[in-house]
Structures are given as C-alpha cells and as structure tokens.
Design a protein around this motif. Structure first.
Motif, PDB file in Angstrom:
ATOM      1  N   HIS A  37       0.856  -1.196   0.000  1.00 16.11           N
ATOM      2  CA  HIS A  37       0.000   0.000   0.000  1.00 16.11           C
ATOM      3  C   HIS A  37       0.884   1.235   0.000  1.00 16.11           C
ATOM      4  N   VAL A  38       1.094   1.788  -1.189  1.00 12.72           N
ATOM      5  CA  VAL A  38       2.040   2.881  -1.373  1.00 12.72           C
ATOM      6  C   VAL A  38       1.578   4.131  -0.639  1.00 12.72           C
ATOM      7  N   THR A  39       0.289   4.425  -0.631  1.00 13.22           N
ATOM      8  CA  THR A  39      -0.181   5.627   0.056  1.00 13.22           C
ATOM      9  C   THR A  39       0.084   5.542   1.554  1.00 13.22           C
ATOM     10  N   GLY A  40      -0.103   4.380   2.146  1.00 15.47           N
ATOM     11  CA  GLY A  40       0.209   4.204   3.562  1.00 15.47           C
ATOM     12  C   GLY A  40       1.700   4.347   3.825  1.00 15.47           C
ATOM     13  N   LEU A  41       2.503   3.809   2.916  1.00 16.72           N
ATOM     14  CA  LEU A  41       3.951   3.910   3.030  1.00 16.72           C
ATOM     15  C   LEU A  41       4.408   5.367   2.971  1.00 16.72           C
ATOM     16  N   LEU A  42       3.866   6.125   2.019  1.00 17.44           N
ATOM     17  CA  LEU A  42       4.227   7.535   1.886  1.00 17.44           C
ATOM     18  C   LEU A  42       3.774   8.334   3.112  1.00 17.44           C
ATOM     19  N   GLY A  43       2.609   7.989   3.648  1.00 20.48           N
ATOM     20  CA  GLY A  43       2.126   8.659   4.854  1.00 20.48           C
ATOM     21  C   GLY A  43       3.042   8.422   6.043  1.00 20.48           C
ATOM     22  N   GLU A  44       3.521   7.196   6.192  1.00 22.33           N
ATOM     23  CA  GLU A  44       4.448   6.886   7.291  1.00 22.33           C
ATOM     24  C   GLU A  44       5.765   7.640   7.131  1.00 22.33           C
ATOM     25  N   ILE A  45       6.223   7.775   5.911  1.00 22.83           N
ATOM     26  CA  ILE A  45       7.464   8.519   5.665  1.00 22.83           C
ATOM     27  C   ILE A  45       7.277   9.982   6.042  1.00 22.83           C
ATOM     28  N   GLU A  46       6.137  10.567   5.680  1.00 23.73           N
ATOM     29  CA  GLU A  46       5.843  11.961   6.034  1.00 23.73           C
ATOM     30  C   GLU A  46       5.764  12.134   7.546  1.00 23.73           C
ATOM     31  N   GLY A  60       9.049  12.650   9.694  1.00 20.99           N
ATOM     32  CA  GLY A  60       9.857  13.865   9.623  1.00 20.99           C
ATOM     33  C   GLY A  60      10.511  14.107   8.282  1.00 20.99           C
ATOM     34  N   LEU A  61      10.065  13.414   7.246  1.00 25.98           N
ATOM     35  CA  LEU A  61      10.611  13.604   5.904  1.00 25.98           C
ATOM     36  C   LEU A  61       9.564  14.234   4.997  1.00 25.98           C
ATOM     37  N   SER A  62      10.001  15.072   4.082  1.00 23.99           N
ATOM     38  CA  SER A  62       9.134  15.618   3.041  1.00 23.99           C
ATOM     39  C   SER A  62       9.437  14.881   1.751  1.00 23.99           C
ATOM     40  N   ILE A  63       8.436  14.293   1.144  1.00 23.33           N
ATOM     41  CA  ILE A  63       8.640  13.534  -0.086  1.00 23.33           C
ATOM     42  C   ILE A  63       8.811  14.497  -1.247  1.00 23.33           C
ATOM     43  N   VAL A  64       9.919  14.343  -1.951  1.00 17.89           N
ATOM     44  CA  VAL A  64      10.231  15.182  -3.098  1.00 17.89           C
ATOM     45  C   VAL A  64       9.758  14.496  -4.383  1.00 17.89           C
ATOM     46  N   HIS A  65       9.940  13.172  -4.450  1.00 21.24           N
ATOM     47  CA  HIS A  65       9.576  12.420  -5.652  1.00 21.24           C
ATOM     48  C   HIS A  65       9.349  10.962  -5.261  1.00 21.24           C
ATOM     49  N   SER A  66       8.384  10.335  -5.902  1.00 23.05           N
ATOM     50  CA  SER A  66       8.191   8.895  -5.704  1.00 23.05           C
ATOM     51  C   SER A  66       7.844   8.254  -7.037  1.00 23.05           C
ATOM     52  N   ASN A  67       8.212   6.992  -7.160  1.00 32.12           N
ATOM     53  CA  ASN A  67       7.995   6.264  -8.400  1.00 32.12           C
ATOM     54  C   ASN A  67       7.684   4.810  -8.046  1.00 32.12           C
ATOM     55  N   VAL A  68       6.594   4.285  -8.585  1.00 33.55           N
ATOM     56  CA  VAL A  68       6.213   2.896  -8.346  1.00 33.55           C
ATOM     57  C   VAL A  68       6.124   2.212  -9.701  1.00 33.55           C
ATOM     58  N   VAL A  69       6.857   1.112  -9.842  1.00 33.09           N
ATOM     59  CA  VAL A  69       6.877   0.387 -11.107  1.00 33.09           C
ATOM     60  C   VAL A  69       6.510  -1.068 -10.850  1.00 33.09           C
ATOM     61  N   PRO A  70       5.384  -1.521 -11.396  1.00 30.27           N
ATOM     62  CA  PRO A  70       5.069  -2.950 -11.274  1.00 30.27           C
ATOM     63  C   PRO A  70       5.921  -3.741 -12.261  1.00 30.27           C
ATOM     64  N   PHE A  71       6.301  -4.941 -11.866  1.00 34.76           N
ATOM     65  CA  PHE A  71       7.082  -5.808 -12.741  1.00 34.76           C
ATOM     66  C   PHE A  71       6.487  -7.200 -12.643  1.00 34.76           C
ATOM     67  N   GLY A  72       6.030  -7.724 -13.733  1.00 40.54           N
ATOM     68  CA  GLY A  72       5.376  -9.026 -13.711  1.00 40.54           C
ATOM     69  C   GLY A  72       4.059  -8.924 -12.962  1.00 40.54           C
ATOM     70  N   SER A  73       3.610 -10.045 -12.447  1.00 38.22           N
ATOM     71  CA  SER A  73       2.314 -10.044 -11.771  1.00 38.22           C
ATOM     72  C   SER A  73       2.433  -9.877 -10.262  1.00 38.22           C
TER      73      SER A  73
END
Length: 123
Positions: free
Chosen positions: A79-88, A91-104
């Motif tokens: 769950h990328v949104t939950g992951l990004l929320g935990e990072i925020e 004490g970190l500000s997200i500058v850039h994120s990229n999610v790439v699916p590979f295979g199934s």
C-alpha cells in the motif's frame, strides 16, 4: 624588530591559519559522507528447511538532508499511500516517488525525500 623577523612571524602565523583551515575543511567533508544500508525480509524456511528468496528488500541512502529509499517487494499488494504517509509522519518531506510494477507480483518503489527536522536519537 627588523623586517626579516616580522616577515618570518607573519609567515609562521599564515601557516598556522592554513593548518586550521585544512582541519576544518576535513571535518566538514567528513560530515558530508553518504550513508547507506539495506534490509532484507525473508520468508520462514519452507518444509524441507530451505529458505525461500527475500520477499522484500529495502535500501536507504542518506546524504546530508536528502534520503533515497528503494524498495523491491515480491508482494504486489504494497500500500504505497500508507507507506508515503508513514514517511511523512517520520519527519521527511517527499520530493519524488515512483512505483513500477514488474510481472504479476513484484513492485519496485523509489522515494526521494528531504529531512524536515531531526528526530531525537532513539534510546
């Protein structure tokens, strides 16, 4: 005092100042080194005692106030949104994120963040 002794004292003082500058520059350069670490999460060993390949691998690289987080997950349900929320929240500000699916069933996630404030060291 003659001119030669004044000049000799000035040269000696300049050399002392140059040594101090070199020491300070060395300390500054040493504090700007990049740190990196990798965490791998493995499945428990299967029935025949052999460990299966890692489910996920997390790499973090820290350089001054910049942080690069790379995650390779064999589970496609991260769950990328939950992951990004935990990072925020950490004490970190997200500058850039990229999610790439590979295979199934594999996801590659790259996040670049910047430290907003220093967290107190854990005891």
């Amino acid at each position: 005092m003659d001119k030669a002794s004044v000049l000799a004292d000035a040269i000696k003082y300049i050399k002392e100042l140059q040594e101090k500058v070199n020491q300070l520059e060395g300390a500054v350069n040493a504090s700007k080194t990049e740190q990196s670490f990798v965490i791998s999460g493995d499945d428990p060993a299967d029935g025949d005692g052999k460990a299966s390949p890692p489910l996920s691998q997390i790499e973090a690289r820290i350089s001054d106030k910049d942080v690069l987080i790379r995650i390779c997950s064999e589970k496609a349900n991260v769950h990328v949104t939950g992951l990004l929320g935990e990072i925020e929240r950490s004490g970190l500000s997200i500058v850039h994120s990229n999610v790439v699916p590979f295979g199934s069933s594999t996801q590659y996630i790259a996040i670049i963040a910047r430290v907003r404030y220093r967290m107190p060291p854990s005891l």
